[in-house]
Design an enzyme around this catalytic site. Sequence first.
Site, PDB file in Angstrom:
ATOM      1  N   ASP A  99      -4.922  -1.325 -49.576  1.00 47.37           N
ATOM      2  CA  ASP A  99      -4.668  -2.728 -49.864  1.00 47.37           C
ATOM      3  C   ASP A  99      -4.195  -3.456 -48.599  1.00 47.37           C
ATOM      4  O   ASP A  99      -3.387  -2.935 -47.831  1.00 47.37           O
ATOM      5  CB  ASP A  99      -3.579  -2.810 -50.944  1.00 47.37           C
ATOM      6  CG  ASP A  99      -3.324  -4.209 -51.429  1.00 47.37           C
ATOM      7  OD1 ASP A  99      -4.259  -4.822 -51.975  1.00 47.37           O
ATOM      8  OD2 ASP A  99      -2.180  -4.688 -51.282  1.00 47.37           O
ATOM      9  N   GLU A 116      -9.503  -2.784 -47.607  1.00 50.51           N
ATOM     10  CA  GLU A 116      -9.538  -4.164 -48.052  1.00 50.51           C
ATOM     11  C   GLU A 116      -9.007  -4.996 -46.891  1.00 50.51           C
ATOM     12  O   GLU A 116      -7.805  -5.000 -46.609  1.00 50.51           O
ATOM     13  CB  GLU A 116      -8.665  -4.391 -49.283  1.00 50.51           C
ATOM     14  CG  GLU A 116      -8.774  -5.842 -49.785  1.00 50.51           C
ATOM     15  CD  GLU A 116      -7.503  -6.380 -50.426  1.00 50.51           C
ATOM     16  OE1 GLU A 116      -7.629  -7.297 -51.261  1.00 50.51           O
ATOM     17  OE2 GLU A 116      -6.408  -5.911 -50.090  1.00 50.51           O
TER      18      GLU A 116
END
Length: 556
Positions: free
Chosen positions: A217, A280
Amino acid sequence: MNMRTKDFTTPAACTNLEWWRSAVIYQIYPRSFADSDGDGIGDLPGITAKLPYLGRLGIDAIWLSPFYLSPQADAGYDVADYRVVDPLFGTLDDFDRMLEQAHALGMRVIVDLVPNHTSDEHAWFQAALQSPPGSAERARYLFRDGKGAHGNLPPNNWQSVFGGNAWSRAPGDSQWYLHLFDRRQPDLNWDHPDVRSEFEDVLKFWLDRGVDGFRVDVAHGLVKAPGLPDWAGQAAMVEGTEGGDDNPGPMWDQEDVHEIYRSWRRLLDSYPGERMMVAEAWIAPQARLTRYIRPDEMQQAFNFDYLLTHWDAAEIKAVVDSSLAASAAVGAPTTWVMSNHDSVRHTSRYGLSKPGARPKGIAADGEQPDEALGLRRARAAAFLTLALPGSAYIYQGEELGLPEHTTLEAHYRQDPAFFRTNGEEIGRDGCRVPLPWLADAPSFGFGPSEKSWLPQPENFARYAVDRQEGVYGSTLELYRQLLQLRHDYKLGNGQLRWQSGDSSDVLSFDNGTLCTVINLGMRPVTLPPGRLLLSSEQRDASGRLPGNAAAWLALR
């Protein structure tokens, strides 16, 4: 010391080398996938019960959004303990059973890792709040003295991705702490050795249990520029810096972040079975993004340029070409993704007056998509996405043609972006609504009760799994056929060759012995020579492919 709790052997179906180069990976948003106990929140036993469904779909791996211990201020992306399963979702034993069953069915399992920030309820942050300025406990985060005569002004002008100032103070505290997202998500200090060693240990904990990879993330956000200089820009999720500015700002895409991933890659490579990482990272241009997938760093990075592309043949072709070229330059595969838990579902985006545009949520008083047209285009887009070489991601419910919940009432919303912008940003709740499994059951079969953590709209009934299973031409059966053909024709490991055509609204390309034609216009077009394998819509009386439709043909 971490110990393996079970000896999970990798199934034969998963032993191919560099499996991630061509894998179709299905994203599960655990709280919205399947609820086993009737509390209205999906859980790990619910996922385990539905694994045979995913096996029949034909995917290669699943990616689970966070299921760790969390106060759920940002739906689990505020982690209080990275080694504990939140009771909302079950137990560590439930995770082990799910992992074992997935492997037995030939599916790999990727888990979400959230390294940029923790929850404010994490033991480290609680210790920091109880310690004085300059303490070792505070050094793990980014605490700073404020500006002004009494330190009452934030240390710099950075803005949160979720809206508002990126600095907060705990009640009675003299210092400010950085949070690039919600105030309950304090950013870690990745210059601190404790932070680096802790996350390597977290990686080992899950690798020892048998997970096959990690979705990282905010992978571009860990390292901040020295001195935390002022920056007047504003970053947005997925799009990156608003306004198309290629300068990401001093909090994103800093050079030293790459050494972190090189160390992680060395760790993953010490384990058997081709463990992988996918970044990401909201970065432009693509040449900067591919630095994260060099041979000694991650294996994949999400291709958000593709997700952001409009329903336009020339734009799609340009993004496909630039994506393939950029990834090839570093010897990595390209990923293709149309929807995820942070974006309005593409079935609805394709039904907007500017098809493919990405609004930050859709509310009842906003433009309502053309549901039928959006679904038609989404079915055609699946032919394009799954025919491209590389790895493809499917967001849960995409295989059902599920639309966005575009009329969700404000009092149900839970996305912190909605509250931090005073409703100016509608937020991501509309794409996170629990799945419909049974059209005539309470909560559409999401769980054994009527409870659902977000209400489901009435139109979900016609998208339910039981309304599509075994029904010729349904979106679910279409996806099953596409995935089978993708596997049979080895499209993920293939090579794209564009074919010329007579219409600027049509894209046609070969991948091995399979030809893909996608008609993005409104008028029917004649298909090229070849044996029709599958089409998203029936051909007209003259055998032509109608508008907003696609087909796969065998060349021999």
